[in-house]
Design a protein around this motif. Sequence first.
Motif, PDB file in Angstrom:
ATOM      1  N   LEU A 178      32.095  39.240  44.007  1.00  0.00           N
ATOM      2  CA  LEU A 178      33.051  38.713  45.357  1.00  0.00           C
ATOM      3  C   LEU A 178      34.018  39.825  45.690  1.00  0.00           C
ATOM      4  O   LEU A 178      35.093  39.458  46.226  1.00  0.00           O
ATOM      5  CB  LEU A 178      33.396  37.221  45.077  1.00  0.00           C
ATOM      6  N   ARG A 179      33.462  41.271  45.812  1.00  0.00           N
ATOM      7  CA  ARG A 179      34.729  41.918  46.201  1.00  0.00           C
ATOM      8  C   ARG A 179      34.915  41.947  47.733  1.00  0.00           C
ATOM      9  O   ARG A 179      33.821  41.953  48.516  1.00  0.00           O
ATOM     10  CB  ARG A 179      34.192  43.328  45.736  1.00  0.00           C
ATOM     11  N   ARG A 180      36.147  42.184  47.882  1.00  0.00           N
ATOM     12  CA  ARG A 180      36.629  42.159  49.404  1.00  0.00           C
ATOM     13  C   ARG A 180      36.067  41.123  50.195  1.00  0.00           C
ATOM     14  O   ARG A 180      35.461  41.298  51.343  1.00  0.00           O
ATOM     15  CB  ARG A 180      36.297  43.500  49.967  1.00  0.00           C
ATOM     16  N   CYS A 181      36.221  39.834  49.866  1.00  0.00           N
ATOM     17  CA  CYS A 181      35.661  38.788  50.514  1.00  0.00           C
ATOM     18  C   CYS A 181      36.646  37.836  51.441  1.00  0.00           C
ATOM     19  O   CYS A 181      36.437  36.755  51.843  1.00  0.00           O
ATOM     20  CB  CYS A 181      34.728  37.612  49.438  1.00  0.00           C
ATOM     21  N   LYS A 182      37.910  38.418  51.616  1.00  0.00           N
ATOM     22  CA  LYS A 182      38.994  37.722  52.009  1.00  0.00           C
ATOM     23  C   LYS A 182      39.323  36.139  51.465  1.00  0.00           C
ATOM     24  O   LYS A 182      39.765  35.312  52.046  1.00  0.00           O
ATOM     25  CB  LYS A 182      38.762  37.560  53.314  1.00  0.00           C
ATOM     26  N   LEU A 183      38.904  36.137  50.171  1.00  0.00           N
ATOM     27  CA  LEU A 183      39.362  35.179  49.580  1.00  0.00           C
ATOM     28  C   LEU A 183      41.009  34.987  49.249  1.00  0.00           C
ATOM     29  O   LEU A 183      41.455  35.943  48.939  1.00  0.00           O
ATOM     30  CB  LEU A 183      38.782  35.153  47.942  1.00  0.00           C
ATOM     31  N   GLU A 184      41.566  33.995  49.468  1.00  0.00           N
ATOM     32  CA  GLU A 184      42.902  33.721  49.518  1.00  0.00           C
ATOM     33  C   GLU A 184      43.423  32.798  48.254  1.00  0.00           C
ATOM     34  O   GLU A 184      44.694  32.342  48.314  1.00  0.00           O
ATOM     35  CB  GLU A 184      43.305  33.270  50.750  1.00  0.00           C
ATOM     36  N   SER A 185      42.459  32.040  47.393  1.00  0.00           N
ATOM     37  CA  SER A 185      42.949  31.075  46.480  1.00  0.00           C
ATOM     38  C   SER A 185      41.872  31.453  45.409  1.00  0.00           C
ATOM     39  O   SER A 185      40.859  31.328  45.396  1.00  0.00           O
ATOM     40  CB  SER A 185      42.802  29.823  46.793  1.00  0.00           C
ATOM     41  N   ALA A 186      42.759  31.593  44.184  1.00  0.00           N
ATOM     42  CA  ALA A 186      42.263  31.568  42.685  1.00  0.00           C
ATOM     43  C   ALA A 186      42.599  30.457  42.077  1.00  0.00           C
ATOM     44  O   ALA A 186      42.105  30.458  40.908  1.00  0.00           O
ATOM     45  CB  ALA A 186      41.795  32.733  42.273  1.00  0.00           C
ATOM     46  N   ILE A 187      43.247  29.659  42.476  1.00  0.00           N
ATOM     47  CA  ILE A 187      43.908  28.653  41.496  1.00  0.00           C
ATOM     48  C   ILE A 187      42.942  27.636  41.236  1.00  0.00           C
ATOM     49  O   ILE A 187      42.760  26.831  42.313  1.00  0.00           O
ATOM     50  CB  ILE A 187      45.459  28.153  41.969  1.00  0.00           C
ATOM     51  N   SER A 188      42.964  27.254  40.200  1.00  0.00           N
ATOM     52  CA  SER A 188      41.895  26.177  39.735  1.00  0.00           C
ATOM     53  C   SER A 188      42.172  25.743  38.311  1.00  0.00           C
ATOM     54  O   SER A 188      42.572  26.328  37.479  1.00  0.00           O
ATOM     55  CB  SER A 188      40.489  26.630  39.950  1.00  0.00           C
ATOM     56  N   VAL A 192      40.055  43.630  45.495  1.00  0.00           N
ATOM     57  CA  VAL A 192      40.206  43.613  47.011  1.00  0.00           C
ATOM     58  C   VAL A 192      40.250  42.214  47.386  1.00  0.00           C
ATOM     59  O   VAL A 192      39.376  42.138  48.525  1.00  0.00           O
ATOM     60  CB  VAL A 192      39.308  44.536  47.370  1.00  0.00           C
ATOM     61  N   ASN A 193      40.850  41.286  47.080  1.00  0.00           N
ATOM     62  CA  ASN A 193      41.110  39.950  47.814  1.00  0.00           C
ATOM     63  C   ASN A 193      42.864  39.612  47.861  1.00  0.00           C
ATOM     64  O   ASN A 193      43.355  40.349  47.197  1.00  0.00           O
ATOM     65  CB  ASN A 193      40.375  38.761  46.959  1.00  0.00           C
ATOM     66  N   LYS A 194      43.108  38.567  48.623  1.00  0.00           N
ATOM     67  CA  LYS A 194      44.530  38.383  48.622  1.00  0.00           C
ATOM     68  C   LYS A 194      44.840  36.928  48.143  1.00  0.00           C
ATOM     69  O   LYS A 194      45.300  35.921  48.480  1.00  0.00           O
ATOM     70  CB  LYS A 194      44.922  38.257  50.190  1.00  0.00           C
ATOM     71  N   PHE A 195      44.844  36.946  46.594  1.00  0.00           N
ATOM     72  CA  PHE A 195      44.768  35.495  45.935  1.00  0.00           C
ATOM     73  C   PHE A 195      46.529  35.336  45.960  1.00  0.00           C
ATOM     74  O   PHE A 195      46.680  34.021  46.044  1.00  0.00           O
ATOM     75  CB  PHE A 195      44.457  35.768  44.369  1.00  0.00           C
ATOM     76  N   ASN A 196      47.212  36.315  45.904  1.00  0.00           N
ATOM     77  CA  ASN A 196      48.757  35.935  46.024  1.00  0.00           C
ATOM     78  C   ASN A 196      49.031  34.925  44.887  1.00  0.00           C
ATOM     79  O   ASN A 196      49.751  33.922  45.100  1.00  0.00           O
ATOM     80  CB  ASN A 196      49.227  35.418  47.199  1.00  0.00           C
ATOM     81  N   ALA A 197      48.360  34.883  43.666  1.00  0.00           N
ATOM     82  CA  ALA A 197      48.513  34.133  42.701  1.00  0.00           C
ATOM     83  C   ALA A 197      48.866  34.660  41.363  1.00  0.00           C
ATOM     84  O   ALA A 197      48.695  36.102  41.128  1.00  0.00           O
ATOM     85  CB  ALA A 197      47.324  33.148  42.318  1.00  0.00           C
ATOM     86  N   SER A 198      49.459  33.773  40.286  1.00  0.00           N
ATOM     87  CA  SER A 198      49.625  34.288  39.037  1.00  0.00           C
ATOM     88  C   SER A 198      48.536  34.829  38.328  1.00  0.00           C
ATOM     89  O   SER A 198      47.394  34.014  38.394  1.00  0.00           O
ATOM     90  CB  SER A 198      50.554  33.410  38.207  1.00  0.00           C
ATOM     91  N   LEU A 218      42.481  46.487  36.254  1.00  0.00           N
ATOM     92  CA  LEU A 218      43.547  45.579  36.924  1.00  0.00           C
ATOM     93  C   LEU A 218      44.719  46.257  37.860  1.00  0.00           C
ATOM     94  O   LEU A 218      45.492  45.844  37.975  1.00  0.00           O
ATOM     95  CB  LEU A 218      44.350  44.983  36.013  1.00  0.00           C
ATOM     96  N   GLY A 219      44.222  47.360  38.430  1.00  0.00           N
ATOM     97  CA  GLY A 219      45.213  48.355  38.865  1.00  0.00           C
ATOM     98  C   GLY A 219      45.369  47.834  40.369  1.00  0.00           C
ATOM     99  O   GLY A 219      44.736  46.621  40.797  1.00  0.00           O
ATOM    100  N   HIS A 220      46.540  48.514  40.864  1.00  0.00           N
ATOM    101  CA  HIS A 220      46.992  48.100  42.263  1.00  0.00           C
ATOM    102  C   HIS A 220      47.431  46.547  42.513  1.00  0.00           C
ATOM    103  O   HIS A 220      46.957  45.803  43.481  1.00  0.00           O
ATOM    104  CB  HIS A 220      45.861  48.256  43.280  1.00  0.00           C
ATOM    105  N   ASN A 221      48.088  46.005  41.639  1.00  0.00           N
ATOM    106  CA  ASN A 221      48.632  44.521  41.519  1.00  0.00           C
ATOM    107  C   ASN A 221      50.054  44.612  41.327  1.00  0.00           C
ATOM    108  O   ASN A 221      50.703  45.683  41.362  1.00  0.00           O
ATOM    109  CB  ASN A 221      47.840  43.554  40.355  1.00  0.00           C
ATOM    110  N   ASN A 222      50.808  43.336  41.136  1.00  0.00           N
ATOM    111  CA  ASN A 222      51.945  43.236  41.097  1.00  0.00           C
ATOM    112  C   ASN A 222      52.330  42.895  39.496  1.00  0.00           C
ATOM    113  O   ASN A 222      53.358  41.959  39.432  1.00  0.00           O
ATOM    114  CB  ASN A 222      52.604  42.341  42.070  1.00  0.00           C
ATOM    115  N   LEU A 223      51.710  43.336  38.854  1.00  0.00           N
ATOM    116  CA  LEU A 223      51.646  43.095  36.961  1.00  0.00           C
ATOM    117  C   LEU A 223      53.111  43.424  36.467  1.00  0.00           C
ATOM    118  O   LEU A 223      53.465  44.524  37.134  1.00  0.00           O
ATOM    119  CB  LEU A 223      50.735  43.334  36.387  1.00  0.00           C
ATOM    120  N   MET A 224      53.748  42.826  35.812  1.00  0.00           N
ATOM    121  CA  MET A 224      54.963  43.319  35.302  1.00  0.00           C
ATOM    122  C   MET A 224      54.879  42.875  33.651  1.00  0.00           C
ATOM    123  O   MET A 224      53.998  42.083  33.024  1.00  0.00           O
ATOM    124  CB  MET A 224      56.088  42.565  35.712  1.00  0.00           C
TER     125      MET A 224
END
Length: 833
Positions: free
Chosen positions: A234-244, A261-267, A308-314
Amino acid sequence: MAALSALTTTVITCLILITPAPAAASGASCVPSERDALAAFRASLLDPAGRLASWSGHSCCRRWRGVHCDGWTGHVVKLDLRNDHAVHSDTDWILFYEVRVDIDSSWVHSALALRNTGEMISSLAALHHLRYLDLSWNNFNDSSIPLFMAGLKNLRYLNLSGPSFSGRIPPQLGNLSNLQYLDLSSGPTSSSDLSWLLGLSSLRHLDMSWVDLSAVRDWVHTVNTLSSLKVLRLRRCKLESAISTLPHFNLTRLEVLDLSVNKFNASIQQKWLWDHKGIKELYLTEGHWFGSIPDALGNMSALQVMDLGHNNLMGTIPTTLQHLCDLQISEEHFSSLLNLKYLYHSGNSFKQMVFEEDWIPPFRLKVAHLRSCRLGPKFPSWLKWQTEIRVLDVSGTCISDSLPVWFKTVFSQAYSLNLSDNQLCGTLPRTLEDMLAMVMDLGSNNLTGQVPRFPVNITYFDLSNNSLSGPLPSDLGAPRLEELRLYSNYITGTIPASFCQLRGLVSLYLSSNHLTGEFPQCSDNYKALPPDDLDPFFSPYFGDRMSTIDLSNNSFTGPFPQFLENTTYLRFLDLSHNNFSGKLPTWIAKRIPYLRHEGHEAHYSGWEQGRCLRRQHISFTKGQELRYTFSNYNLVVLLDLQQLDRTDSGGDITAPWAQEPESLRQPLGWKDSEHDRRFELKGLESLDLSRNRLSGEIPSSLSELTSLSWLNLSYNNLSGRIPSGHQLQTLNDQEYIYIGNPGLCGPPLRKNCAMRGRHDEVDDVSDDLAALYLGMSIGFVVSLWLVFCTLLFRKKWRIAYFVLFDRLCDNIFVQVACKLGKKSSVTGPKNNT
């Protein structure tokens, strides 16, 4: 026993006699109704390269290309019409988007692509026994996925990938309960509900990459019902939620999961992601994930590929990753990677990518992304064995070496080559025309010598920021070139006439060279369109597709280039710092309308107006030069005069709108008469006069600028009612336009002009009272001092004043005493009682 043996032989013989021979083996043709259906389908297609030329005669099972029949029944069971000349493997769609992400996708519809003239006809619905259907990477004119496919109940394999279909994915595809492989990737399609997937219980491979799923909610639960899935992309599908919060992870057979390449904006600490130990490939790059990598990742012991590249992991990398023994991206493992084809290592700085000079890799890569890795200072010698490479990115890898002699031979089959931002030196091969590269970036190096003849299929060619010199080749080749970057070199001579053959050119950057002479006019270089307009790169005129032209900082001479009259879509034009002469054409505003957009600019310099010998310069963009000496200001469409009190002369613009200095009034197209104040720049689209000291009211004629799309009058001293008008009301951020002007009132501000009038009346009354109190105070002080001064200098008046004062005090004393005596006489008897 003999009797039993004889009976068995007789039975077997009878069975052989009554069993029909395989249809294909017996030479029988396919089922007539199915042959007719295929023929009707063939008749609805355009086949410019003759791919289906074999579709004639009765033997469709044996001779028709892409048609396969059941060996016993003769029914068509497989139809494979995949355009293999556009895509070469199941993962080559990645190559397509990485190579052509910025360029028109119509290139895949090559001369071998099948095409149709309208909606796909439903004749294929007669193929009831069809199990395999592949129509991928053809050109069906962006028609919708036909509904008849949902009736092919025996389908096991369905591949509609590539930009062939568009629109909404029909939910009726959920009726294909036997489907095991479904690929809908890369098409401009969408789906707002994935509940139709619930009917595909046998599905093992699902690829919906690049399908717009932005409207889908709770997709995780839906996908979790597909218990047979092995591959989910499901690459680059404009998904915005992966919280489940799944009660149970049902995808126990899953081996490949691609949610990149989606915008989950989730932990990234989503438990359902890390519950399965059987996943071999995990792609979560560019998913807008945040937080720390979970320790549970170490339990996914089958992992072979992880991104896991190009994310905001810390945080720290979990120590549990030591359990991932099957991961392969270290040096000691490369020698065993016999089947390695795709290597993604960009953005790292690990030195293990530097191998021994004589090391021969056992693999033959197709894709190698090594951007920003430390491969230098020598050019990686192991790359000379990668003769099958299709995409190579070694940009910014600290290579400080000469271009190897084997460069052209080894990389002759590559689609995309990026060697930019290094210290490569030496000369390029004399010609690159036999290379197949579509994208080649050698910019920002130290290459010398002349510019070679271009690769024949090149669409993007960058040799900028080098030390190339000498003239351009007389015959450039490259009929499909779309973007050419040769700026910041030492190229000399004139532009060859062969430039006029580059009819697909979109962007041209030739600035900061030593080019001379006139630019080819190309005005008579017209070529008729080919039959059926099969070539998407073809335009009848040179410049017809151009959007960007930068010829600045050269020594071009002659008149304004005539070919610009064909550049209808031009958005950026810079001809400054040359030796052009003559008059600026009057057709610019009409023939190049898209120059009228904010952020785009047009620079012209070196023109003489009539017999005027002074140099003219005009600039139409924010943040650029503010010198306007060109008389035809009606061409101005973007004007930025922000904070003009910081001019070279040190002067401030503090006058009211009705009193601008002539230097400001002229570029604004401002006409000022006793009863008429208005703007003349009807085509103005952007106006910024913020942070000056402008005062007075805003002219009502501002609303007559019907082309205005951006306005900023903030932080001035403007006052009065804001003009109303349809154009001003359509602007964005309307309150911000007028912020910092406390004297303004009326919509879109919340300050009511009527309230402002009442406040003014109250202010007037307050001002009168203040004047009254001030006058009374002054009068009192003056009177007091007048009396005091008189008494001070006139002795008789002073004696008389004090005698009068004593008498007044005596009278007051007597009056008070009498009052007190009367009061005592009245209250005394009552107290005695």
